[in-house]
Design a protein around this motif. Structure first.
Motif, PDB file in Angstrom:
ATOM      1  N   PHE A  45       0.989  -1.160   0.081  1.00 31.46           N
ATOM      2  CA  PHE A  45      -0.069   0.132  -0.089  1.00 31.46           C
ATOM      3  C   PHE A  45       0.774   1.314   0.088  1.00 31.46           C
ATOM      4  O   PHE A  45       0.803   2.171  -0.911  1.00 31.46           O
ATOM      5  N   LEU A  46       1.667   1.518   0.820  1.00 33.15           N
ATOM      6  CA  LEU A  46       2.817   2.423   1.000  1.00 33.15           C
ATOM      7  C   LEU A  46       3.576   2.658  -0.159  1.00 33.15           C
ATOM      8  O   LEU A  46       3.824   3.720  -0.779  1.00 33.15           O
ATOM      9  N   SER A  47       4.134   1.517  -0.651  1.00 32.24           N
ATOM     10  CA  SER A  47       5.205   1.277  -1.741  1.00 32.24           C
ATOM     11  C   SER A  47       4.441   1.966  -3.033  1.00 32.24           C
ATOM     12  O   SER A  47       4.836   2.655  -3.684  1.00 32.24           O
ATOM     13  N   LYS A  48       3.080   1.565  -3.027  1.00 36.39           N
ATOM     14  CA  LYS A  48       2.605   2.043  -4.490  1.00 36.39           C
ATOM     15  C   LYS A  48       2.066   3.740  -4.201  1.00 36.39           C
ATOM     16  O   LYS A  48       2.163   4.352  -5.331  1.00 36.39           O
ATOM     17  N   ALA A  49       1.803   4.077  -3.198  1.00 38.11           N
ATOM     18  CA  ALA A  49       1.722   5.517  -2.967  1.00 38.11           C
ATOM     19  C   ALA A  49       3.015   6.305  -3.215  1.00 38.11           C
ATOM     20  O   ALA A  49       2.930   7.187  -3.976  1.00 38.11           O
ATOM     21  N   LEU A  50       3.994   5.843  -2.803  1.00 38.02           N
ATOM     22  CA  LEU A  50       5.274   6.271  -3.251  1.00 38.02           C
ATOM     23  C   LEU A  50       5.755   6.219  -4.655  1.00 38.02           C
ATOM     24  O   LEU A  50       6.221   7.352  -5.132  1.00 38.02           O
ATOM     25  N   GLN A  51       5.594   5.103  -5.263  1.00 37.15           N
ATOM     26  CA  GLN A  51       5.729   5.110  -6.695  1.00 37.15           C
ATOM     27  C   GLN A  51       4.700   6.025  -7.347  1.00 37.15           C
ATOM     28  O   GLN A  51       5.246   6.844  -8.409  1.00 37.15           O
ATOM     29  N   GLU A  52       3.639   6.159  -7.095  1.00 41.02           N
ATOM     30  CA  GLU A  52       2.655   7.371  -7.519  1.00 41.02           C
ATOM     31  C   GLU A  52       3.232   8.582  -7.425  1.00 41.02           C
ATOM     32  O   GLU A  52       3.030   9.550  -8.287  1.00 41.02           O
ATOM     33  N   ALA A  53       4.132   8.965  -6.383  1.00 36.51           N
ATOM     34  CA  ALA A  53       4.531  10.161  -6.261  1.00 36.51           C
ATOM     35  C   ALA A  53       5.850  10.445  -6.858  1.00 36.51           C
ATOM     36  O   ALA A  53       6.370  11.562  -6.687  1.00 36.51           O
ATOM     37  N   GLY A  54       6.153   9.480  -7.557  1.00 36.24           N
ATOM     38  CA  GLY A  54       7.358   9.665  -8.472  1.00 36.24           C
ATOM     39  C   GLY A  54       8.602   8.870  -7.822  1.00 36.24           C
ATOM     40  O   GLY A  54       9.892   9.319  -8.431  1.00 36.24           O
ATOM     41  N   HIS A  55       8.649   8.201  -6.796  1.00 36.65           N
ATOM     42  CA  HIS A  55       9.872   7.610  -6.283  1.00 36.65           C
ATOM     43  C   HIS A  55      10.131   6.258  -6.945  1.00 36.65           C
ATOM     44  O   HIS A  55       9.234   5.754  -7.135  1.00 36.65           O
ATOM     45  N   ASP A  56      11.207   5.921  -6.802  1.00 36.33           N
ATOM     46  CA  ASP A  56      11.898   4.820  -6.915  1.00 36.33           C
ATOM     47  C   ASP A  56      11.807   3.749  -5.790  1.00 36.33           C
ATOM     48  O   ASP A  56      12.440   4.464  -4.667  1.00 36.33           O
TER      49      ASP A  56
END
Length: 76
Positions: A45-56
């Motif tokens: 859940f958090l990983s996906k939110a971070l990815q959507e914000a442009g993070h690797d």
């Protein structure tokens, strides 16, 4: 069940959880940080939110079932 966004996950509907995730994403985005380790990623859940914000993001969990679920639910 594959979800396209963390906003489609049931935890998004819980205000305190949503606020915590948004704050973590905000803090991770300070100072141009790009790479994030999500240790104990659970369903991703958090990983996906971070990815959507442009993070690797590198997502890890000590439970193989959670890694499988993170791949299935969010593709992380």
């Amino acid at each position: 069940m594959k979800l396209n966004s963390w906003k489609e996950h049931y935890w998004y509907s819980v205000p305190v959880t949503r606020a915590r995730i948004e704050e973590i994403v905000r803090l991770a985005s300070k100072d141009g940080k790009k790479y994030v380790l999500d240790a104990g990623c659970n369903e991703g859940f958090l990983s996906k939110a971070l990815q959507e914000a442009g993070h690797d993001v590198v997502s890890v969990d000590n439970d193989k079932n959670m890694i499988t679920k993170a791949k299935e639910v969010f593709g992380v």
